[in-house]
Design an enzyme around this catalytic site. Structure first.
Site, PDB file in Angstrom:
ATOM      1  N   GLU A 184       1.399   5.636   0.618  1.00 20.29           N
ATOM      2  CA  GLU A 184       0.909   6.865   1.235  1.00 20.29           C
ATOM      3  C   GLU A 184       1.329   8.078   0.419  1.00 20.29           C
ATOM      4  O   GLU A 184       2.472   8.179  -0.023  1.00 20.29           O
ATOM      5  CB  GLU A 184       1.450   7.001   2.659  1.00 20.29           C
ATOM      6  CG  GLU A 184       0.972   8.299   3.350  1.00 20.29           C
ATOM      7  CD  GLU A 184       1.472   8.413   4.772  1.00 20.29           C
ATOM      8  OE1 GLU A 184       0.994   7.621   5.613  1.00 20.29           O
ATOM      9  OE2 GLU A 184       2.336   9.280   5.035  1.00 20.29           O
ATOM     10  N   HIS A 194       3.576  -0.973   3.892  1.00 17.94           N
ATOM     11  CA  HIS A 194       3.020   0.340   3.578  1.00 17.94           C
ATOM     12  C   HIS A 194       4.180   1.284   3.269  1.00 17.94           C
ATOM     13  O   HIS A 194       5.022   1.554   4.131  1.00 17.94           O
ATOM     14  CB  HIS A 194       2.222   0.856   4.777  1.00 17.94           C
ATOM     15  CG  HIS A 194       1.459   2.118   4.512  1.00 17.94           C
ATOM     16  ND1 HIS A 194       0.377   2.170   3.657  1.00 17.94           N
ATOM     17  CD2 HIS A 194       1.615   3.382   5.007  1.00 17.94           C
ATOM     18  CE1 HIS A 194      -0.113   3.400   3.641  1.00 17.94           C
ATOM     19  NE2 HIS A 194       0.632   4.164   4.436  1.00 17.94           N
ATOM     20  N   ASP A 236      -0.918  15.565  15.036  1.00 15.98           N
ATOM     21  CA  ASP A 236       0.139  16.400  15.595  1.00 15.98           C
ATOM     22  C   ASP A 236      -0.426  17.734  16.060  1.00 15.98           C
ATOM     23  O   ASP A 236      -1.450  18.210  15.546  1.00 15.98           O
ATOM     24  CB  ASP A 236       1.219  16.659  14.541  1.00 15.98           C
ATOM     25  CG  ASP A 236       1.920  15.379  14.115  1.00 15.98           C
ATOM     26  OD1 ASP A 236       2.105  14.500  14.977  1.00 15.98           O
ATOM     27  OD2 ASP A 236       2.265  15.266  12.921  1.00 15.98           O
ATOM     28  N   SER A 293       0.863  -1.169   0.000  1.00 20.63           N
ATOM     29  CA  SER A 293       0.000   0.000   0.000  1.00 20.63           C
ATOM     30  C   SER A 293       0.904   1.224   0.000  1.00 20.63           C
ATOM     31  O   SER A 293       2.081   1.139   0.361  1.00 20.63           O
ATOM     32  CB  SER A 293      -0.938   0.001   1.214  1.00 20.63           C
ATOM     33  OG  SER A 293      -0.212  -0.069   2.433  1.00 20.63           O
ATOM     34  N   PHE A 348      14.357  14.529  10.600  1.00 18.71           N
ATOM     35  CA  PHE A 348      12.975  14.177  10.916  1.00 18.71           C
ATOM     36  C   PHE A 348      12.918  13.040  11.932  1.00 18.71           C
ATOM     37  O   PHE A 348      12.067  13.045  12.833  1.00 18.71           O
ATOM     38  CB  PHE A 348      12.225  13.786   9.637  1.00 18.71           C
ATOM     39  CG  PHE A 348      10.766  13.517   9.867  1.00 18.71           C
ATOM     40  CD1 PHE A 348       9.886  14.566  10.106  1.00 18.71           C
ATOM     41  CD2 PHE A 348      10.278  12.220   9.861  1.00 18.71           C
ATOM     42  CE1 PHE A 348       8.537  14.326  10.329  1.00 18.71           C
ATOM     43  CE2 PHE A 348       8.931  11.973  10.090  1.00 18.71           C
ATOM     44  CZ  PHE A 348       8.056  13.026  10.324  1.00 18.71           C
ATOM     45  N   TYR A 387      -3.164  13.988   6.451  1.00 14.58           N
ATOM     46  CA  TYR A 387      -3.939  15.112   6.985  1.00 14.58           C
ATOM     47  C   TYR A 387      -2.945  15.991   7.721  1.00 14.58           C
ATOM     48  O   TYR A 387      -2.241  15.517   8.615  1.00 14.58           O
ATOM     49  CB  TYR A 387      -4.945  14.521   7.963  1.00 14.58           C
ATOM     50  CG  TYR A 387      -6.237  15.263   8.183  1.00 14.58           C
ATOM     51  CD1 TYR A 387      -7.168  15.397   7.157  1.00 14.58           C
ATOM     52  CD2 TYR A 387      -6.556  15.769   9.441  1.00 14.58           C
ATOM     53  CE1 TYR A 387      -8.378  16.014   7.376  1.00 14.58           C
ATOM     54  CE2 TYR A 387      -7.765  16.397   9.670  1.00 14.58           C
ATOM     55  CZ  TYR A 387      -8.682  16.521   8.641  1.00 14.58           C
ATOM     56  OH  TYR A 387      -9.885  17.126   8.872  1.00 14.58           O
TER      57      TYR A 387
END
Length: 311
Positions: free
Chosen positions: A35, A286, A127, A33, A236, A67
């Site tokens: 993202e 993913h 977040d 999958s 990150f 999102y």
């Protein structure tokens, strides 16, 4: 070619030097999958849809759309997910968070997805919005992801994914407390968990053991991040609590100005990570694409995933 990369390529071609570990040709193509994140402008929108169309023939199980912090991309996320449902053969999954909205407002967004034909939600706490140092539940809103999962279950029989953190969420008080949060999200009605990215295979496998011991039986899908910009990933990772192993630093050493070689290394490293996990019984992954299709497509090809039209 440096010796570290040469060794990595050799392990990929000949199989890791572990007794009984299958060769690449003995492993079935994994289930994938992908993202994506919603575009901020027209140029990035074109880049996104080029990536979507490039990866669509690989027939992923689903594709998710993120999102933004504080719900900052709500409209763009909804538009992208709705278009995926209308114009592609893909199964879209919409990220939905608790931040910056009341329960009624979040429920309205979920019903909008339902009306658009979207049945898969990635339910996250979210977040803090820009400028906030820590998460604070919205008055009248869902406090945590487990509450959001329960709310979604009241609306419809959504397929609900939640987040999992093999190296513990940065805001968690302990690894055990974090695992308890995951268990509560599953018990609230989530159907799978998708992990934060990691690079050390043993970290994920140990996490699976802990999940099993806690009575978690839903799939824990590993999140895979192909690393083409090592410095960016280092920065990150320091914020999200993911460790970056020393061997990875050595692989990318001296390549700050050599993007092409970084991409080649990224493909091999990610493909080997997946293959090692496959050899340990994991069959679904993913990929965090960062809206860049070519690297993800190359990795999928290395793993034996081919466009359906190619037979």
């Amino acid at each position: 070619m440096n010796m570290a990369l040469s060794g990595t390529l050799q392990r990929w071609l000949t199989g890791p030097r572990v007794a009984g570990l299958p060769q690449p040709t003995e492993l079935p193509p994994p289930k994938l999958s992908f993202e994506f994140f919603p575009p901020k402008n027209e140029t990035l929108e074109q880049q996104l849809w080029t990536a979507i169309r490039r990866l669509e023939p690989l027939a992923p199980r689903f594709v998710s759309v993120t999102y933004g912090a504080g719900g900052s991309t709500r409209a763009r996320t909804h538009e992208t997910v709705s278009r995926l449902a209308r114009e592609t053969s893909l199964t879209p999954a919409a990220h939905l968070t608790c931040v910056g909205a009341t329960c009624e407002e979040v429920d309205e967004v979920a019903r909008g997805y339902l009306a658009a034909g979207v049945r898969h939600i990635v339910a996250l706490r979210g977040d803090p919005p820009a400028g906030a140092s820590e998460y604070t539940p919205h008055p009248g809103g869902y406090a945590q992801a487990e509450d959001l999962v329960r709310g979604l279950r009241r609306i419809a029989d959504f397929d609900i994914s939640v987040g999992a953190y093999p190296e513990t969420h940065p805001a968690a008080t302990s690894a055990d407390a974090d695992l308890d949060f995951l268990k509560r999200k599953i018990d609230a009605g989530a159907t799978r968990a998708i992990t934060q990215y990691f690079f050390d295979t043993d970290i994920y496998l140990r996490f699976l053991d802990r999940c099993a011991a806690a009575g978690i039986t839903v799939p824990i899908v590993p999140g895979i991040l192909p690393v083409s910009n090592f410095k960016q990933v280092q920065k990150f990772s320091a914020m999200c609590g993911a460790s970056v192993p020393a061997w990875m630093a050595r692989l990318f050493d001296g390549l700050d100005e050599d993007a092409e070689t970084r991409r080649l290394i990224a493909a091999v490293v990610a493909a080997e990570q997946v293959r090692l996990l496959q050899a340990n019984g994991v069959d679904e992954f993913h990929f965090y694409t960062l809206n860049r299709a070519d690297l993800t497509y190359a990795i999928a090809h290395l793993l034996g995933v081919r466009p359906q039209s190619a037979g």
